[in-house]
Design an enzyme around this catalytic site. Structure first.
Site, PDB file in Angstrom:
ATOM      1  N   HIS A 184      28.859  56.335  70.641  1.00 30.95           N
ATOM      2  CA  HIS A 184      28.058  55.136  70.372  1.00 30.95           C
ATOM      3  C   HIS A 184      27.684  55.096  68.898  1.00 30.95           C
ATOM      4  O   HIS A 184      27.871  56.075  68.164  1.00 30.95           O
ATOM      5  CB  HIS A 184      26.782  55.139  71.222  1.00 30.95           C
ATOM      6  CG  HIS A 184      25.791  56.179  70.778  1.00 30.95           C
ATOM      7  ND1 HIS A 184      25.932  57.519  71.090  1.00 30.95           N
ATOM      8  CD2 HIS A 184      24.659  56.089  70.026  1.00 30.95           C
ATOM      9  CE1 HIS A 184      24.929  58.199  70.562  1.00 30.95           C
ATOM     10  NE2 HIS A 184      24.146  57.357  69.899  1.00 30.95           N
ATOM     11  N   HIS A 186      26.932  54.953  61.536  1.00 26.32           N
ATOM     12  CA  HIS A 186      28.086  55.831  61.651  1.00 26.32           C
ATOM     13  C   HIS A 186      28.242  56.244  63.108  1.00 26.32           C
ATOM     14  O   HIS A 186      27.370  55.982  63.942  1.00 26.32           O
ATOM     15  CB  HIS A 186      27.897  57.072  60.777  1.00 26.32           C
ATOM     16  CG  HIS A 186      26.662  57.844  61.134  1.00 26.32           C
ATOM     17  ND1 HIS A 186      25.425  57.592  60.570  1.00 26.32           N
ATOM     18  CD2 HIS A 186      26.452  58.840  62.029  1.00 26.32           C
ATOM     19  CE1 HIS A 186      24.522  58.398  61.099  1.00 26.32           C
ATOM     20  NE2 HIS A 186      25.115  59.170  61.987  1.00 26.32           N
TER      21      HIS A 186
END
Length: 198
Positions: free
Chosen positions: A141, A57
């Site tokens: 990220h 995620h």
């Protein structure tokens, strides 16, 4: 504004809840590409612990342990965030904190990074007002592996360096989620507590 999902939450819960705010990855082709890169990472024989593809995620804000009462307060804060659904391009590999001391392997974000930062910057002061410790730094990220030791570190770094421009694909960010993280010997399990889509 609409609620895209009210979530799974028991108000009678008394324990502290380990939680974070994130966008989930719900594109199966992209998840498969990440899994393919993870297999190649393992071929470096570096000492890695892969993140299960279903758990990958984009973390916007880690909250740590919060009370059940705080869940609704955080959700009210989330509903104040202004954004429209946007595209995110996942591209490149890298490590945190440095190539000399890699502890995390990540997939990078190019398109959409500014919108993710805007969401973080909107949330941060409101979460601080709720009493949560500040988190001044944000790096867009996806964590795909954690490095457990320095074994075969150079092979790992060489692989990551060769794939700095690797293209994973695109996703649509349209629903911000408050997630619960339950840790176990088998790895973490994530449950959606609340969701918000503007």
């Amino acid at each position: 504004m609409r609620e895209c999902y009210k979530g799974i939450f028991e108000s009678k819960m008394s324990e502290q809840i380990r939680s974070f705010i994130a966008f989930d990855i719900q594109n199966e082709n992209l998840i498969n590409r990440i899994a393919s890169v993870q297999k190649l990472l393992m071929q470096t024989n570096a000492d890695l612990k892969l993140v299960a593809p279903k758990n990958i995620h984009i973390t916007i804000r880690f909250l740590g342990l919060i009370s059940p009462e705080m869940v609704d307060k955080v959700y009210e804060v989330m509903k104040k965030v202004k954004f429209v659904p946007f595209n995110i391009q996942l591209q490149g590999l890298g490590v945190f904190p440095t190539v000399n001391y890699p502890r995390v392997v990540w997939a990078g974000i190019t398109l959409g990074a500014a919108q993710l930062r805007s969401i973080f910057e909107q949330l941060e002061p409101m979460l601080h007002d709720l009493g949560l410790a500040p988190e001044p730094e944000f790096n867009a990220h996806l964590t795909i592996a954690r490095v457990s030791s320095g074994a075969n570190k150079q092979r790992l770094v060489d692989f990551v360096t060769r794939h700095q421009e690797y293209e994973f694909g695109n996703i649509k960010a349209n629903c911000l989620r408050l997630k619960r993280s339950q840790l176990s010997a088998m790895g973490p399990t994530y449950t959606t507590l609340k969701e918000y889509s503007p």
